[in-house]
Design a protein around this motif. Structure first.
Motif, PDB file in Angstrom:
ATOM      1  N   LYS A  23      -9.582  26.240  57.063  1.00  0.00           N
ATOM      2  CA  LYS A  23      -8.814  27.159  56.230  1.00  0.00           C
ATOM      3  C   LYS A  23      -9.757  28.058  55.444  1.00  0.00           C
ATOM      4  CE  LYS A  23      -4.858  24.040  55.652  1.00  0.00           C
ATOM      5  NZ  LYS A  23      -4.020  23.292  54.672  1.00  0.00           N
ATOM      6  N   VAL A  24      -9.424  29.349  55.413  1.00  0.00           N
ATOM      7  CA  VAL A  24     -10.281  30.348  54.755  1.00  0.00           C
ATOM      8  C   VAL A  24      -9.429  31.190  53.817  1.00  0.00           C
ATOM      9  CG1 VAL A  24     -11.813  32.326  55.123  1.00  0.00           C
ATOM     10  CG2 VAL A  24     -11.805  30.433  56.769  1.00  0.00           C
ATOM     11  N   TYR A  25     -10.003  31.562  52.690  1.00  0.00           N
ATOM     12  CA  TYR A  25      -9.307  32.469  51.772  1.00  0.00           C
ATOM     13  C   TYR A  25     -10.294  33.525  51.290  1.00  0.00           C
ATOM     14  CZ  TYR A  25      -6.132  34.128  48.129  1.00  0.00           C
ATOM     15  OH  TYR A  25      -5.297  34.897  47.351  1.00  0.00           O
ATOM     16  N   PHE A  26      -9.914  34.802  51.470  1.00  0.00           N
ATOM     17  CA  PHE A  26     -10.748  35.931  51.075  1.00  0.00           C
ATOM     18  C   PHE A  26     -10.117  36.647  49.897  1.00  0.00           C
ATOM     19  CE2 PHE A  26     -11.638  40.445  51.066  1.00  0.00           C
ATOM     20  CZ  PHE A  26     -13.016  40.504  51.220  1.00  0.00           C
ATOM     21  N   THR A  27     -10.916  36.994  48.898  1.00  0.00           N
ATOM     22  CA  THR A  27     -10.425  37.738  47.739  1.00  0.00           C
ATOM     23  C   THR A  27     -11.597  38.420  47.050  1.00  0.00           C
ATOM     24  OG1 THR A  27      -9.138  37.539  45.689  1.00  0.00           O
ATOM     25  CG2 THR A  27     -10.686  35.764  46.176  1.00  0.00           C
ATOM     26  N   THR A  28     -11.308  39.288  46.108  1.00  0.00           N
ATOM     27  CA  THR A  28     -12.356  39.826  45.241  1.00  0.00           C
ATOM     28  C   THR A  28     -12.405  38.971  43.980  1.00  0.00           C
ATOM     29  OG1 THR A  28     -10.899  41.355  44.063  1.00  0.00           O
ATOM     30  CG2 THR A  28     -11.932  42.157  46.098  1.00  0.00           C
ATOM     31  N   MET A  29     -13.536  39.005  43.296  1.00  0.00           N
ATOM     32  CA  MET A  29     -13.636  38.206  42.080  1.00  0.00           C
ATOM     33  C   MET A  29     -12.642  38.697  41.031  1.00  0.00           C
ATOM     34  SD  MET A  29     -14.891  35.597  40.707  1.00  0.00           S
ATOM     35  CE  MET A  29     -16.457  35.059  41.393  1.00  0.00           C
ATOM     36  N   HIS A  79      -4.907  25.592  43.296  1.00  0.00           N
ATOM     37  CA  HIS A  79      -4.751  24.804  44.529  1.00  0.00           C
ATOM     38  C   HIS A  79      -5.571  25.418  45.662  1.00  0.00           C
ATOM     39  CE1 HIS A  79      -2.870  22.348  47.622  1.00  0.00           C
ATOM     40  NE2 HIS A  79      -2.635  23.450  48.310  1.00  0.00           N
ATOM     41  N   ILE A  80      -5.528  26.745  45.779  1.00  0.00           N
ATOM     42  CA  ILE A  80      -6.289  27.428  46.831  1.00  0.00           C
ATOM     43  C   ILE A  80      -7.770  27.149  46.673  1.00  0.00           C
ATOM     44  CG2 ILE A  80      -6.989  29.705  47.695  1.00  0.00           C
ATOM     45  CD1 ILE A  80      -4.139  30.671  47.034  1.00  0.00           C
ATOM     46  N   VAL A  81      -8.279  27.336  45.458  1.00  0.00           N
ATOM     47  CA  VAL A  81      -9.711  27.162  45.200  1.00  0.00           C
ATOM     48  C   VAL A  81     -10.156  25.736  45.495  1.00  0.00           C
ATOM     49  CG1 VAL A  81     -11.429  27.074  43.343  1.00  0.00           C
ATOM     50  CG2 VAL A  81      -9.912  29.050  43.546  1.00  0.00           C
ATOM     51  N   SER A  82      -9.313  24.778  45.214  1.00  0.00           N
ATOM     52  CA  SER A  82      -9.728  23.376  45.344  1.00  0.00           C
ATOM     53  C   SER A  82      -9.482  22.784  46.728  1.00  0.00           C
ATOM     54  CB  SER A  82      -9.010  22.523  44.300  1.00  0.00           C
ATOM     55  OG  SER A  82      -7.608  22.552  44.496  1.00  0.00           O
ATOM     56  N   THR A  83      -8.852  23.550  47.632  1.00  0.00           N
ATOM     57  CA  THR A  83      -8.505  22.954  48.930  1.00  0.00           C
ATOM     58  C   THR A  83      -9.018  23.714  50.147  1.00  0.00           C
ATOM     59  OG1 THR A  83      -6.356  24.093  48.956  1.00  0.00           O
ATOM     60  CG2 THR A  83      -6.427  21.855  48.022  1.00  0.00           C
ATOM     61  N   VAL A  84      -9.120  25.049  50.097  1.00  0.00           N
ATOM     62  CA  VAL A  84      -9.522  25.769  51.315  1.00  0.00           C
ATOM     63  C   VAL A  84     -10.943  25.380  51.712  1.00  0.00           C
ATOM     64  CG1 VAL A  84      -7.983  27.726  50.974  1.00  0.00           C
ATOM     65  CG2 VAL A  84     -10.287  27.799  50.009  1.00  0.00           C
ATOM     66  N   ASP A  85     -11.191  25.363  53.001  1.00  0.00           N
ATOM     67  CA  ASP A  85     -12.504  24.955  53.498  1.00  0.00           C
ATOM     68  C   ASP A  85     -13.581  25.967  53.152  1.00  0.00           C
ATOM     69  OD1 ASP A  85     -11.715  22.511  54.953  1.00  0.00           O
ATOM     70  OD2 ASP A  85     -10.531  23.910  56.154  1.00  0.00           O
ATOM     71  N   LEU A  86     -13.234  27.259  53.162  1.00  0.00           N
ATOM     72  CA  LEU A  86     -14.204  28.301  52.825  1.00  0.00           C
ATOM     73  C   LEU A  86     -13.548  29.334  51.921  1.00  0.00           C
ATOM     74  CD1 LEU A  86     -16.976  29.681  53.193  1.00  0.00           C
ATOM     75  CD2 LEU A  86     -16.002  30.885  55.171  1.00  0.00           C
ATOM     76  N   LEU A  87     -14.160  29.574  50.777  1.00  0.00           N
ATOM     77  CA  LEU A  87     -13.700  30.607  49.843  1.00  0.00           C
ATOM     78  C   LEU A  87     -14.688  31.769  49.901  1.00  0.00           C
ATOM     79  CD1 LEU A  87     -11.780  31.503  47.524  1.00  0.00           C
ATOM     80  CD2 LEU A  87     -13.384  30.398  45.940  1.00  0.00           C
ATOM     81  N   ILE A  88     -14.195  32.963  50.234  1.00  0.00           N
ATOM     82  CA  ILE A  88     -15.033  34.164  50.276  1.00  0.00           C
ATOM     83  C   ILE A  88     -14.634  35.056  49.110  1.00  0.00           C
ATOM     84  CG2 ILE A  88     -15.734  36.178  51.624  1.00  0.00           C
ATOM     85  CD1 ILE A  88     -14.975  34.671  54.148  1.00  0.00           C
ATOM     86  N   VAL A  89     -15.596  35.342  48.242  1.00  0.00           N
ATOM     87  CA  VAL A  89     -15.335  36.147  47.044  1.00  0.00           C
ATOM     88  C   VAL A  89     -16.169  37.420  47.119  1.00  0.00           C
ATOM     89  CG1 VAL A  89     -15.300  36.196  44.539  1.00  0.00           C
ATOM     90  CG2 VAL A  89     -14.933  34.035  45.739  1.00  0.00           C
ATOM     91  N   ASP A  90     -15.497  38.541  47.271  1.00  0.00           N
ATOM     92  CA  ASP A  90     -16.154  39.845  47.374  1.00  0.00           C
ATOM     93  C   ASP A  90     -16.336  40.449  45.977  1.00  0.00           C
ATOM     94  OD1 ASP A  90     -17.304  41.805  48.960  1.00  0.00           O
ATOM     95  OD2 ASP A  90     -15.438  42.906  49.274  1.00  0.00           O
TER      96      ASP A  90
END
Length: 329
Positions: free
Chosen positions: A197-203, A219-230
């Motif tokens: 699971k991946v979630y992309f967002t800006t800071m 919940h998103i921050v604590s569970t997705v396998d990869l967090l991408i913060v632009d």
């Protein structure tokens, strides 16, 4: 004779009676499930499944076209750009160097006058000067592209351990138009291919979405396998320090759960340290590869994209600019 629709309606009524809640139709029932006229790979009959024989038993398995559709939908749900579906990792035009922090960096050399005496007023140290004084520059023996492939493979291996034992994050640093966001997105795409699971967002969006009830950011921050913060460092800051507090909480949660984060930023390390604080910078130094990304040819790659698109509209660069472009490439 009872029709199929009547049977389905009876099942729904029984469901409603037992669970006291409305029956929710599936995507296929609503006509938005997997629908195609034919298989683009000519493997299945368009249904997305193929028949196979295992130990003498006939079974069904997903076709390649069905698996592709799953990844496409995950791509949309992750907030990653849909255009990534058509792209493959290609960083041949980019260089990279790892900025490895020196624990006790040397003092900055004093600026001298013509008489070899220290100037009474020293000019501020530039962010570029700082990375040469406070960081070792580690070259990538096989280039940036191979490093990114290795990073992706190794961090996926970390995630597949049970329980997860270690994490290594990534911070892509560089000027605008150096391909940092696309590179991060390509790593995210590879994670999706590996059923992560991946979630992309800006800071900035990540910080503001905390206040929105319809989004469970914690919940998103604590569970997705990869967090991408632009765009790290471009969020809105107040005197209360709310943004910094939230960012520290997000990143420490990820660190404690051994879940990777990829950040991109146009800011240099000293600017990041001044914007946040030393404790957060310590987290960056200890758990992130800080990779400075640059073009092998000077300039923003988006200008090259703009040049290439002229021909589609019957336009062309002036002759002198064409020669300049050819000499650069």
């Amino acid at each position: 004779m009872t029709t199929r629709d009547e049977v389905r309606d009876n099942v729904r009524n029984i469901f409603d009676e037992i669970f006291k809640t409305p029956y929710l139709s599936t995507e296929d029932e609503e006509g938005v499930g997997f629908v195609q006229k034919s298989c683009p790979y000519n493997i299945c009959d368009g249904s997305g499944t193929v028949a196979v024989v295992v130990n003498g038993y006939r079974k069904a398995r997903n076709c390649r076209c069905y698996n592709d559709e799953i990844i496409r939908r995950k791509l949309r749900n992750s907030n990653l750009d849909d255009s990534l579906w058509q792209q493959e990792l290609n960083l041949s035009n980019l260089d990279g160097v790892i900025l490895h922090p020196i624990q006790h960096p040397p003092e900055r050399k004093l600026q001298l006058t013509k008489q070899k005496k220290p100037k009474a007023v020293q000019d501020p140290e530039t962010p570029q000067e700082h990375i040469y004084r406070a960081y070792q520059h580690i070259q990538m023996p096989k280039g940036l592209e191979e490093f990114i492939r290795t990073y992706t493979q190794k961090t996926l291996e970390y995630l597949n351990e049970n329980p997860i034992q270690q994490v290594k994050n990534l911070m892509l640093i560089g000027d605008t138009g150096r391909g940092k966001t696309v590179t991060a997105g390509m790593i995210g795409k590879e994670y999706l291919r590996n059923d992560k699971k991946v979630y992309f967002t800006t800071m900035r969006t990540l910080v503001t979405d905390v206040m929105k009830k319809e989004k469970d950011i914690e919940h998103i921050v604590s569970t997705v396998d990869l967090l991408i913060v632009d765009e790290l460092g471009y969020e809105y800051h107040t005197d209360s320090g709310y943004a910094v507090t939230q960012i520290k909480e997000f990143l420490r949660t990820r660190y404690n759960k051994k879940l990777p984060v990829i950040c991109t930023t146009n800011k240099y390390p000293i600017e990041i340290e001044n914007l946040y604080d030393k404790s957060l910078m310590s987290l960056f130094h200890g758990t992130y590869f800080m990779v400075y990304v640059d073009n092998k040819v000077d300039g923003d790659y988006r200008y090259k994209i703009a040049d290439n698109s002229l021909e589609d509209f019957g336009l062309e660069l002036p002759p002198e600019q064409q020669e300049e472009t050819l000499s650069e490439s």
